[in-house]
Motif scaffolding. Structure first.
Motif, PDB file in Angstrom:
ATOM      1  N   GLU A 326      49.804 -52.699 -66.611  1.00 14.06           N
ATOM      2  CA  GLU A 326      50.106 -53.627 -65.980  1.00 14.06           C
ATOM      3  C   GLU A 326      49.005 -54.674 -65.841  1.00 14.06           C
ATOM      4  O   GLU A 326      47.944 -54.655 -65.430  1.00 14.06           O
ATOM      5  CB  GLU A 326      50.445 -53.841 -64.309  1.00 14.06           C
ATOM      6  CG  GLU A 326      51.657 -52.435 -64.149  1.00 14.06           C
ATOM      7  CD  GLU A 326      52.787 -53.303 -64.404  1.00 14.06           C
ATOM      8  OE1 GLU A 326      53.031 -54.450 -64.386  1.00 14.06           O
ATOM      9  OE2 GLU A 326      53.952 -52.496 -64.657  1.00 14.06           O
ATOM     10  N   TRP A 327      49.213 -55.777 -66.829  1.00 18.91           N
ATOM     11  CA  TRP A 327      48.227 -56.508 -67.039  1.00 18.91           C
ATOM     12  C   TRP A 327      48.718 -57.963 -67.532  1.00 18.91           C
ATOM     13  O   TRP A 327      49.443 -57.961 -68.320  1.00 18.91           O
ATOM     14  CB  TRP A 327      47.128 -56.117 -68.020  1.00 18.91           C
ATOM     15  CG  TRP A 327      46.220 -57.049 -69.053  1.00 18.91           C
ATOM     16  CD1 TRP A 327      46.594 -57.579 -70.223  1.00 18.91           C
ATOM     17  CD2 TRP A 327      45.147 -57.953 -68.223  1.00 18.91           C
ATOM     18  NE1 TRP A 327      45.562 -58.830 -70.622  1.00 18.91           N
ATOM     19  CE2 TRP A 327      44.705 -58.725 -69.449  1.00 18.91           C
ATOM     20  CE3 TRP A 327      44.699 -57.933 -67.079  1.00 18.91           C
ATOM     21  CZ2 TRP A 327      43.781 -59.460 -69.189  1.00 18.91           C
ATOM     22  CZ3 TRP A 327      43.448 -58.716 -67.076  1.00 18.91           C
ATOM     23  CH2 TRP A 327      43.006 -59.606 -67.788  1.00 18.91           C
ATOM     24  N   HIS A 328      48.070 -58.945 -66.867  1.00 17.83           N
ATOM     25  CA  HIS A 328      48.702 -60.263 -66.971  1.00 17.83           C
ATOM     26  C   HIS A 328      47.137 -61.281 -67.095  1.00 17.83           C
ATOM     27  O   HIS A 328      46.591 -61.466 -65.951  1.00 17.83           O
ATOM     28  CB  HIS A 328      49.605 -60.840 -65.928  1.00 17.83           C
ATOM     29  CG  HIS A 328      50.693 -59.971 -65.761  1.00 17.83           C
ATOM     30  ND1 HIS A 328      51.734 -60.024 -66.777  1.00 17.83           N
ATOM     31  CD2 HIS A 328      51.120 -58.990 -64.973  1.00 17.83           C
ATOM     32  CE1 HIS A 328      52.602 -59.102 -66.425  1.00 17.83           C
ATOM     33  NE2 HIS A 328      52.490 -58.699 -65.167  1.00 17.83           N
ATOM     34  N   ALA A 329      47.041 -61.624 -68.242  1.00 19.51           N
ATOM     35  CA  ALA A 329      45.726 -62.645 -68.124  1.00 19.51           C
ATOM     36  C   ALA A 329      46.072 -63.949 -67.622  1.00 19.51           C
ATOM     37  O   ALA A 329      46.871 -64.624 -67.971  1.00 19.51           O
ATOM     38  CB  ALA A 329      45.407 -62.797 -69.915  1.00 19.51           C
ATOM     39  N   GLY A 330      44.891 -64.210 -66.850  1.00 20.60           N
ATOM     40  CA  GLY A 330      45.110 -65.401 -65.986  1.00 20.60           C
ATOM     41  C   GLY A 330      44.243 -66.476 -66.744  1.00 20.60           C
ATOM     42  O   GLY A 330      44.371 -66.495 -67.869  1.00 20.60           O
ATOM     43  N   ALA A 331      43.513 -67.430 -65.902  1.00 22.60           N
ATOM     44  CA  ALA A 331      42.527 -68.348 -66.542  1.00 22.60           C
ATOM     45  C   ALA A 331      41.321 -67.895 -67.016  1.00 22.60           C
ATOM     46  O   ALA A 331      41.242 -66.532 -66.582  1.00 22.60           O
ATOM     47  CB  ALA A 331      42.215 -69.480 -65.232  1.00 22.60           C
ATOM     48  N   PRO A 332      40.845 -68.280 -68.276  1.00 24.25           N
ATOM     49  CA  PRO A 332      39.703 -67.859 -68.789  1.00 24.25           C
ATOM     50  C   PRO A 332      38.508 -67.466 -67.729  1.00 24.25           C
ATOM     51  O   PRO A 332      38.273 -68.105 -67.060  1.00 24.25           O
ATOM     52  CB  PRO A 332      39.492 -68.947 -69.843  1.00 24.25           C
ATOM     53  CG  PRO A 332      40.467 -69.750 -69.958  1.00 24.25           C
ATOM     54  CD  PRO A 332      41.180 -69.833 -68.586  1.00 24.25           C
ATOM     55  N   CYS A 333      38.223 -66.176 -68.159  1.00 18.17           N
ATOM     56  CA  CYS A 333      36.828 -65.932 -67.293  1.00 18.17           C
ATOM     57  C   CYS A 333      35.857 -65.630 -68.208  1.00 18.17           C
ATOM     58  O   CYS A 333      35.456 -64.556 -68.892  1.00 18.17           O
ATOM     59  CB  CYS A 333      37.302 -64.138 -66.694  1.00 18.17           C
ATOM     60  SG  CYS A 333      38.855 -64.415 -65.527  1.00 18.17           S
ATOM     61  N   MET A 334      34.882 -66.646 -68.368  1.00 21.27           N
ATOM     62  CA  MET A 334      33.901 -66.682 -69.248  1.00 21.27           C
ATOM     63  C   MET A 334      32.717 -66.088 -68.523  1.00 21.27           C
ATOM     64  O   MET A 334      32.302 -66.408 -67.604  1.00 21.27           O
ATOM     65  CB  MET A 334      33.441 -68.199 -69.637  1.00 21.27           C
ATOM     66  CG  MET A 334      34.880 -69.121 -70.116  1.00 21.27           C
ATOM     67  SD  MET A 334      35.557 -68.079 -71.696  1.00 21.27           S
ATOM     68  CE  MET A 334      34.342 -68.295 -72.828  1.00 21.27           C
ATOM     69  N   VAL A 335      32.081 -64.992 -69.366  1.00 20.84           N
ATOM     70  CA  VAL A 335      30.676 -64.469 -68.918  1.00 20.84           C
ATOM     71  C   VAL A 335      29.957 -64.553 -70.212  1.00 20.84           C
ATOM     72  O   VAL A 335      30.389 -64.876 -71.456  1.00 20.84           O
ATOM     73  CB  VAL A 335      31.003 -62.986 -68.782  1.00 20.84           C
ATOM     74  CG1 VAL A 335      31.846 -62.800 -67.714  1.00 20.84           C
ATOM     75  CG2 VAL A 335      31.664 -62.308 -69.907  1.00 20.84           C
ATOM     76  N   MET A 336      28.711 -64.388 -69.951  1.00 23.17           N
ATOM     77  CA  MET A 336      27.612 -64.545 -71.206  1.00 23.17           C
ATOM     78  C   MET A 336      27.472 -63.004 -71.628  1.00 23.17           C
ATOM     79  O   MET A 336      26.903 -61.987 -70.624  1.00 23.17           O
ATOM     80  CB  MET A 336      26.310 -65.136 -70.733  1.00 23.17           C
ATOM     81  CG  MET A 336      26.440 -66.597 -70.629  1.00 23.17           C
ATOM     82  SD  MET A 336      26.858 -67.506 -72.007  1.00 23.17           S
ATOM     83  CE  MET A 336      25.397 -67.070 -72.905  1.00 23.17           C
TER      84      MET A 336
END
Length: 449
Positions: A326-336
């Motif tokens: 159960e996985w639904h990608a949402g808004a971009p989660c940007m990390v370094m």
């Protein structure tokens, strides 16, 4: 003559001083006994104090002799009052020769003299001391650099009596630093090797899935290439007829027989499909190469959603049995960070969840993955429908080589290495038993600025 049985005449008793009687004499004798007893007691105590003082002196002398660091005590003017065996051995002079001489006679250059004089003339020295670099004259006349800590010697009245120098040759410090640095480099190398070994173990689980993944685009490319080969034979036949000067009617018949019009309309899609299949194959190979390569230290903006997508894809290809995610990608989660290292963390968490949920026979292995931002952090949760983590294992779940899997099924390094990777990225990795059942791992990473 006096009778034989009679006593001889006695001399008269001396007259007592005026005011003195027997009681007074008894008091005097008693006081004298008390004074004598006190003198004996004081003498015994003095002997005990002398023994204790002698033992203390011997203890201090043994400590000074055992010190590997150089010790020198001098007055405010620089006159040497006390040394230790390490200093005597270093400068090649006996303790009795050094006492009463000047500290400056032991220094090898004018800069050291100036620095030592500054320490001695400091009107308000700190009790914690100050560090100073000095050059001493060695036993053979050589210059011996030392790193000295200088602390003031204060009397009970608060008056400064002098300075205590405790020093160690700089060469020894440098050697210890080099040994520490070498050990640190060896530890880093070993850690990198462990990281790479665990990555290779994860990569080995994907081999079967990768073969299946590569089979589709390669088969597509091969089919298109065979079609292009047949088309090239037809075109070669038609062009040969044109060069042979065949008539228009014969060329038209040949053109219809060879289906040249259909061939020409089909060529663009064949070429496009071949390029797409080749590009898909190249993407798969490059993804594997990025995952298996030793990652550089550079950090780049990474979308955690894409990392999760790739991790699910690769684990699914290498899994021997199907599972539900159960996985639904949402808004971009940007990390370094490093995309390869973060993908390894997520793959480890997904693979561990599948291993833990493999016994859920009613509905099969099931995972819930979600990512959200909160307070400048990205929170990635990975939960399974397994039995959860035993309470006694929760405190050790991230320890190196700790595993609850059977012998031969796990190295105990996956979660430990994942914990270290997340820490290197400025985040945290934690585990708990979810209230709805199963184990839940949470990855916290700071959002990219």
């Amino acid at each position: 003559m006096p009778p034989p049985d009679s006593d001889p005449p006695r001399s008269p008793a001396p007259p007592q001083p005026p005011g003195m009687d027997d009681t007074t004499w008894l008091d005097v004798i008693h006081k004298m006994d008390e004074v004598y007893s006190q003198l004996v007691h004081d003498e015994i105590e003095l002997e005990k104090k002398n023994v204790e003082l002698e033992q203390s002196q011997q203890f201090i002398f043994s400590v000074l002799s055992a010190m590997s660091d150089v010790l020198l005590v001098c007055t405010t003017s620089g006159e040497i009052e006390e040394t230790n065996a390490a200093l005597c051995e270093l400068v090649g002079r006996a303790d009795e020769d050094l006492r009463g001489t000047s500290l400056f006679d032991l220094l090898a250059d004018s800069d050291s003299v100036a620095r030592a004089r500054t320490v001695l003339l400091n009107a308000s020295p700190t009790r914690l001391g100050e560090a100073v670099e000095l050059n001493l004259k060695g036993a053979l006349g050589e210059c011996v650099p030392v790193d000295a800590n200088c602390t003031p010697r204060i009397a009970s009245s608060g008056r400064r009596l002098g300075t205590v120098f405790v020093a160690r040759p700089t060469a020894e410090i440098k050697r210890a630093y080099q040994e520490l640095r070498a050990a640190h480099e060896a530890l880093k190398k070993t850690q990198q090797q462990l990281l790479h070994s665990e990555k290779m173990a994860s990569l080995g689980r994907l081999v079967a899935g990768v073969a299946h993944e590569l089979n589709n685009p390669i088969s597509f490319v091969l089919g298109n290439v065979h079609a292009l080969s047949r088309y090239s034979d037809r075109l070669r036949t038609y062009i040969a007829a044109v060069h042979a000067g065949e008539g228009d009617q014969a060329l038209a018949h040949l053109r219809a027989q060879l289906r040249i019009e259909h061939l020409l309309s089909d060529l663009p899609s064949l070429i496009e499909g071949t390029l797409e299949g080749a590009q898909r194959t190249a993407d798969i190979v490059n993804g594997l190469r990025r995952f298996s390569a030793m990652d550089p230290e550079e950090r780049k903006p990474v979308d955690l959603n894409q990392v999760v997508d790739r991790a699910i894809h690769w684990v699914a290809k290498g899994s021997p049995r199907p599972f539900t995610v159960e996985w639904h990608a949402g808004a971009p989660c940007m990390v370094m960070g490093s995309a390869g290292q973060l993908q390894q963390v997520v793959m480890n968490l997904i693979q561990n969840g599948l291993d833990a949920a493999s016994g859920a026979m009613s509905e099969g292995p099931r995972l819930w993955i979600d990512a959200a931002t909160e307070g400048g952090m990205v929170l990635l949760h990975v939960r399974d429908n397994g039995p959860g983590i035993a309470p006694e294992s929760l405190t050790r779940i991230f320890d190196p080589f700790f595993t609850t899997k059977p012998i031969g099924k796990g190295t105990g390094l996956g979660l430990s290495i994942s914990y270290g990777i997340v820490e290197q990225h400025g985040g945290a990795l934690s585990a708990r038993n979810h209230p709805a059942g199963g184990a839940e791992f949470t990855v916290q990473l700071p959002l990219a600025a």
